[in-house]
Scaffold this motif. Sequence first.
Motif, PDB file in Angstrom:
ATOM      1  N   PRO A  35      36.137  -3.456 -14.824  1.00 51.60           N
ATOM      2  CA  PRO A  35      35.857  -4.587 -13.928  1.00 51.60           C
ATOM      3  C   PRO A  35      36.900  -4.742 -12.826  1.00 51.60           C
ATOM      4  O   PRO A  35      38.027  -4.292 -12.954  1.00 51.60           O
ATOM      5  N   HIS A  36      36.494  -5.410 -11.758  1.00 48.97           N
ATOM      6  CA  HIS A  36      37.417  -5.764 -10.677  1.00 48.97           C
ATOM      7  C   HIS A  36      38.351  -6.840 -11.223  1.00 48.97           C
ATOM      8  O   HIS A  36      37.916  -7.743 -11.933  1.00 48.97           O
ATOM      9  N   THR A  85      36.655 -13.440 -12.240  1.00 50.06           N
ATOM     10  CA  THR A  85      35.356 -13.357 -12.921  1.00 50.06           C
ATOM     11  C   THR A  85      35.182 -12.082 -13.736  1.00 50.06           C
ATOM     12  O   THR A  85      34.238 -11.987 -14.515  1.00 50.06           O
ATOM     13  N   LYS A  86      36.060 -11.082 -13.560  1.00 52.89           N
ATOM     14  CA  LYS A  86      35.976  -9.794 -14.269  1.00 52.89           C
ATOM     15  C   LYS A  86      34.619  -9.117 -14.056  1.00 52.89           C
ATOM     16  O   LYS A  86      34.008  -8.602 -14.984  1.00 52.89           O
ATOM     17  N   CYS A 125      32.982  -6.676  -4.088  1.00 54.02           N
ATOM     18  CA  CYS A 125      32.780  -7.264  -5.406  1.00 54.02           C
ATOM     19  C   CYS A 125      31.656  -8.297  -5.290  1.00 54.02           C
ATOM     20  O   CYS A 125      31.645  -9.105  -4.361  1.00 54.02           O
ATOM     21  N   GLU A 126      30.683  -8.273  -6.222  1.00 52.57           N
ATOM     22  CA  GLU A 126      29.562  -9.202  -6.164  1.00 52.57           C
ATOM     23  C   GLU A 126      29.985 -10.648  -6.364  1.00 52.57           C
ATOM     24  O   GLU A 126      29.368 -11.548  -5.826  1.00 52.57           O
ATOM     25  N   LYS A 127      31.005 -10.898  -7.151  1.00 59.22           N
ATOM     26  CA  LYS A 127      31.398 -12.277  -7.473  1.00 59.22           C
ATOM     27  C   LYS A 127      32.372 -12.878  -6.465  1.00 59.22           C
ATOM     28  O   LYS A 127      32.114 -13.920  -5.901  1.00 59.22           O
ATOM     29  N   CYS A 128      33.516 -12.220  -6.241  1.00 60.53           N
ATOM     30  CA  CYS A 128      34.544 -12.827  -5.391  1.00 60.53           C
ATOM     31  C   CYS A 128      34.407 -12.446  -3.920  1.00 60.53           C
ATOM     32  O   CYS A 128      35.001 -13.074  -3.062  1.00 60.53           O
TER      33      CYS A 128
END
Length: 68
Positions: free
Chosen positions: A17-18, A22-23, A40-43
């Motif tokens: 994970p990044h 949020t991992k 990154c999809e989350k951050c």
Amino acid sequence: MEIKVFYPGDTLLMKKPHPCDTKCNRMVVMMAGSDIKIRCEKCGHEMIVPRVKIEKNIKSIIRKEETV
């Protein structure tokens, strides 16, 4: 070793994970060439990584057409 083919808009499922809070291990391809620009999809953090390093760390590729 086979060259993996991916295009802008594809999602890469990474082995690790990044390291954001949020991992998230899903990265979206922004630009493909000898270097790959991913986000990154989350951050939303964007980075440019050499293709060789990306190809070693990909678990699977989710094509843009499959998600639409």
